[in-house]
Design an enzyme around this catalytic site. Structure first.
Site, PDB file in Angstrom:
ATOM      1  CE  LYS A 161      -6.895 -17.486  13.901  1.00  0.00           C
ATOM      2  NZ  LYS A 161      -5.865 -16.820  13.982  1.00  0.00           N
ATOM      3  NE  ARG A 178      -2.432   0.555   3.558  1.00  0.00           N
ATOM      4  CZ  ARG A 178      -3.113   0.972   5.013  1.00  0.00           C
ATOM      5  NH1 ARG A 178      -4.194   1.698   4.784  1.00  0.00           N
ATOM      6  NH2 ARG A 178      -2.612   0.726   5.946  1.00  0.00           N
ATOM      7  CB  THR A 198      -4.647 -18.396  17.264  1.00  0.00           C
ATOM      8  OG1 THR A 198      -4.454 -18.622  15.981  1.00  0.00           O
ATOM      9  CG2 THR A 198      -4.952 -16.792  17.581  1.00  0.00           C
TER      10      THR A 198
HETATM   11  N1  NAD Z   1      -0.272 -12.378  10.648  1.00  0.00           N
HETATM   12  C1  NAD Z   1      -0.443 -13.749  10.786  1.00  0.00           C
HETATM   13  O1  NAD Z   1       0.413 -14.451  11.239  1.00  0.00           O
HETATM   14  C2  NAD Z   1      -1.483 -14.246   9.926  1.00  0.00           C
HETATM   15  C3  NAD Z   1      -1.622 -15.423   9.545  1.00  0.00           C
HETATM   16  C4  NAD Z   1      -2.693 -15.892   8.874  1.00  0.00           C
HETATM   17  C5  NAD Z   1      -3.934 -15.345   8.718  1.00  0.00           C
HETATM   18  N2  NAD Z   1      -3.723 -13.794   8.974  1.00  0.00           N
HETATM   19  C6  NAD Z   1      -4.860 -12.986   8.608  1.00  0.00           C
HETATM   20  O2  NAD Z   1      -4.603 -12.306   7.198  1.00  0.00           O
HETATM   21  C7  NAD Z   1      -5.026 -10.881   7.085  1.00  0.00           C
HETATM   22  C8  NAD Z   1      -4.084  -9.805   7.265  1.00  0.00           C
HETATM   23  O3  NAD Z   1      -3.193  -9.981   8.412  1.00  0.00           O
HETATM   24  P1  NAD Z   1      -1.752  -9.286   8.344  1.00  0.00           P
HETATM   25  O4  NAD Z   1      -1.210 -10.150   9.737  1.00  0.00           O
HETATM   26  O5  NAD Z   1      -1.032  -9.458   7.155  1.00  0.00           O
HETATM   27  O6  NAD Z   1      -1.946  -7.826   8.729  1.00  0.00           O
HETATM   28  P2  NAD Z   1      -1.017  -6.746   8.840  1.00  0.00           P
HETATM   29  O7  NAD Z   1      -1.618  -5.666   9.753  1.00  0.00           O
HETATM   30  O8  NAD Z   1       0.263  -7.349   9.329  1.00  0.00           O
HETATM   31  O9  NAD Z   1      -1.083  -6.190   7.183  1.00  0.00           O
HETATM   32  C9  NAD Z   1      -2.198  -5.925   6.539  1.00  0.00           C
HETATM   33  C10 NAD Z   1      -1.853  -5.282   5.093  1.00  0.00           C
HETATM   34  O10 NAD Z   1      -2.914  -4.803   4.562  1.00  0.00           O
HETATM   35  C11 NAD Z   1      -2.558  -3.414   3.926  1.00  0.00           C
HETATM   36  N3  NAD Z   1      -3.761  -2.695   3.872  1.00  0.00           N
HETATM   37  C12 NAD Z   1      -4.528  -2.450   2.656  1.00  0.00           C
HETATM   38  N4  NAD Z   1      -5.557  -1.569   2.760  1.00  0.00           N
HETATM   39  C13 NAD Z   1      -5.731  -1.274   4.198  1.00  0.00           C
HETATM   40  C14 NAD Z   1      -6.580  -0.730   4.980  1.00  0.00           C
HETATM   41  N5  NAD Z   1      -7.281   0.045   4.570  1.00  0.00           N
HETATM   42  N6  NAD Z   1      -6.310  -0.463   6.304  1.00  0.00           N
HETATM   43  C15 NAD Z   1      -5.397  -1.454   7.041  1.00  0.00           C
HETATM   44  N7  NAD Z   1      -4.479  -2.212   6.309  1.00  0.00           N
HETATM   45  C16 NAD Z   1      -4.659  -2.178   4.841  1.00  0.00           C
HETATM   46  C17 NAD Z   1      -1.643  -2.899   4.925  1.00  0.00           C
HETATM   47  O11 NAD Z   1      -0.881  -1.939   4.263  1.00  0.00           O
HETATM   48  C18 NAD Z   1      -0.814  -4.196   5.364  1.00  0.00           C
HETATM   49  O12 NAD Z   1       0.010  -4.328   4.483  1.00  0.00           O
HETATM   50  C19 NAD Z   1      -5.786 -10.804   8.506  1.00  0.00           C
HETATM   51  O13 NAD Z   1      -7.262 -11.269   8.210  1.00  0.00           O
HETATM   52  C20 NAD Z   1      -5.419 -12.158   9.636  1.00  0.00           C
HETATM   53  O14 NAD Z   1      -6.073 -12.600  10.284  1.00  0.00           O
HETATM   54  C21 NAD Z   1      -2.709 -13.197   9.651  1.00  0.00           C
HETATM   55  O1  G3P Z   2      -1.775 -12.894  15.091  1.00  0.00           O
HETATM   56  P1  G3P Z   2      -3.070 -13.388  14.925  1.00  0.00           P
HETATM   57  O2  G3P Z   2      -3.723 -13.616  16.315  1.00  0.00           O
HETATM   58  O3  G3P Z   2      -3.994 -12.686  14.014  1.00  0.00           O
HETATM   59  O4  G3P Z   2      -3.135 -14.949  14.368  1.00  0.00           O
HETATM   60  C1  G3P Z   2      -2.275 -15.233  13.217  1.00  0.00           C
HETATM   61  C2  G3P Z   2      -2.917 -16.532  12.415  1.00  0.00           C
HETATM   62  O5  G3P Z   2      -4.269 -16.303  12.193  1.00  0.00           O
HETATM   63  C3  G3P Z   2      -2.556 -17.620  13.170  1.00  0.00           C
HETATM   64  O6  G3P Z   2      -3.119 -18.870  12.387  1.00  0.00           O
END
Ligand code: NAD
Ligand code: G3P
Length: 334
Positions: free
Chosen positions: A191, A32, A248
């Site tokens: 979860k 972004r 988690t």
């Molecule tokens: N982090 C993990 O370990 C993990 C693992 C599995 C699933 N997830 C899921 O993946 C999804 C993304 O999580 P993440 O950990 O990458 O999140 P994060 O906060 O680390 O990153 C989010 C990304 O989305 C972008 N983005 C684009 N438009 C946006 C907006 N309007 N507002 C905020 N951010 C915006 C941000 O710039 C950023 O690059 C979530 O639904 C989360 O539950 C995360």
């Molecule tokens: O960091 P959380 O709590 O968003 O969890 C990350 C992943 O969803 C784990 O599978």
């Protein structure tokens, strides 16, 4: 699959892009902020999210969504669940025809109460079998460090799931396929809420009996919702159910568990939000949409309801414990 776009260079988008690239798939990662794309291009590191990870050479980064999407056989959506609709609407006209649209997000949309794959179908105007989801015990930092991990790729089109499975299988990442999209998505969304409850319990100083009780009863209420929405009950015993729930609820790396722990130690929601430094603890919003969905379909989800009351109605986490233990006595499988 030769070329995949990953839209969102946060923790999971970046780590999943590395998984794809390490599996031999060329990846373009959309960030972004232009400075994030420039930094990845220059140093091969995304310092704000995964500072200790060097990204492979077949992973390119860009701030231009059209460049990321051009020629992609799959488009992986790595943005928060509550912004996915708006993000995807901006990219709709540049989505390559026929590409598999893959949701990484774990949540239920506020207002519409839709699962992420439903939002994707609606916004992109594609059939159900063109949308896949990735869900499992997938803490981004551990995967970026190449620690052995399994996951689930769910799609109603089994062949599409298999194509994606091949594109992201490597020596440290093992995806399984599943056709139960509903169950996998509910497991991933619910979860986060249960992890908030476990975090609160940890913050209050409770130990493993309490954690195991919350995890198991949390799984029971998740499975009840799944049954009402047509999920396969066995999905909740798999990676996208129990697997993700355990990872988690137990891990200090989880943003949801950490957020809950702060609340349990006495922080306000605003203080816990500030400490999260802009990274998403999806359960804080999803507890409200999941609770509303449960009410709409007549499913009892007491832990989710309690987490919502702590996060949004000012209930003290200690009072939540009293309320949960004081509920009417019942049979375990009622
Ligand atoms: N982090 C993990 O370990 C993990 C693992 C599995 C699933 N997830 C899921 O993946 C999804 C993304 O999580 P993440 O950990 O990458 O999140 P994060 O906060 O680390 O990153 C989010 C990304 O989305 C972008 N983005 C684009 N438009 C946006 C907006 N309007 N507002 C905020 N951010 C915006 C941000 O710039 C950023 O690059 C979530 O639904 C989360 O539950 C995360
Ligand atoms: O960091 P959380 O709590 O968003 O969890 C990350 C992943 O969803 C784990 O599978």
């Amino acid at each position: 699959m030769k070329r995949v776009a990953v839209m969102g260079a946060g923790s999971w988008g970046t780590a999943f892009a590395k998984v794809l690239a390490d599996s031999g798939t060329d990846v373009v990662l959309w960030a972004r902020r232009a400075e994030v794309a420039d930094e990845i291009t220059r140093s091969r590191v995304n310092p704000g999210y995964l500072p200790d990870t060097v990204l492979p050479a077949n992973l390119a980064a860009t701030h231009d969504p059209a460049k990321a999407l051009a020629g992609a056989e799959a488009v992986v959506l790595g943005v928060p669940s509550q912004t996915l609709r708006a993000n995807l609407a901006q990219w709709r006209s540049a989505l390559p025809a026929g590409a598999t649209l893959v949701s990484l997000a774990k949540g239920v949309e506020l207002g519409t109460l839709k699962r992420m794959s439903e939002v994707v179908r609606e916004v992109a105007g594609v059939p159900e079998d063109q949308v896949a989801v990735v869900s499992g015990p997938n803490l981004a930092k551990e995967i970026a460090a190449e620690q052995p991990t399994a996951t689930v790729i769910a799609c109603t089109d089994h062949d599409r799931a298999v194509d994606l499975q091949h594109a992201c299988s490597n020596s440290y990442f093992r995806p399984y396929t599943n056709v139960d999209v509903v169950g996998c998505e509910l497991g991933g969304a619910c979860k986060n809420v249960i992890a908030l409850a476990c975090g609160m319990a940890a913050g209050l100083g409770f130990g493993d009996n309490t954690m195991a009780s919350i995890i198991t009863r949390g799984l029971a209420e998740t499975a009840r919702m799944g049954a009402a929405l047509g999920a396969d009950p066995l999905t909740f015993a798999g990676l996208a159910g129990l697997g993700d729930l355990v990872a988690t609820c137990a891990s200090p790396l989880s943003r949801n568990r950490s957020f809950g722990e702060r609340l349990g130690r006495g922080d306000t929601v605003a203080q816990a939000q500030e400490a999260a430094h802009g990274q998403v603890a999806e359960g804080v919003k999803s507890c409200s949409s999941i609770r509303e969905l449960a009410a709409r379909i007549g499913v009892d989800m007491p832990i989710t309801d309690g987490v919502h009351r702590v996060c949004h109605d000012g209930l003290d986490p200690r009072a939540l414990t009293t309320a949960l233990l004081g509920r009417e006595r019942k049979a375990e499988r009622q």
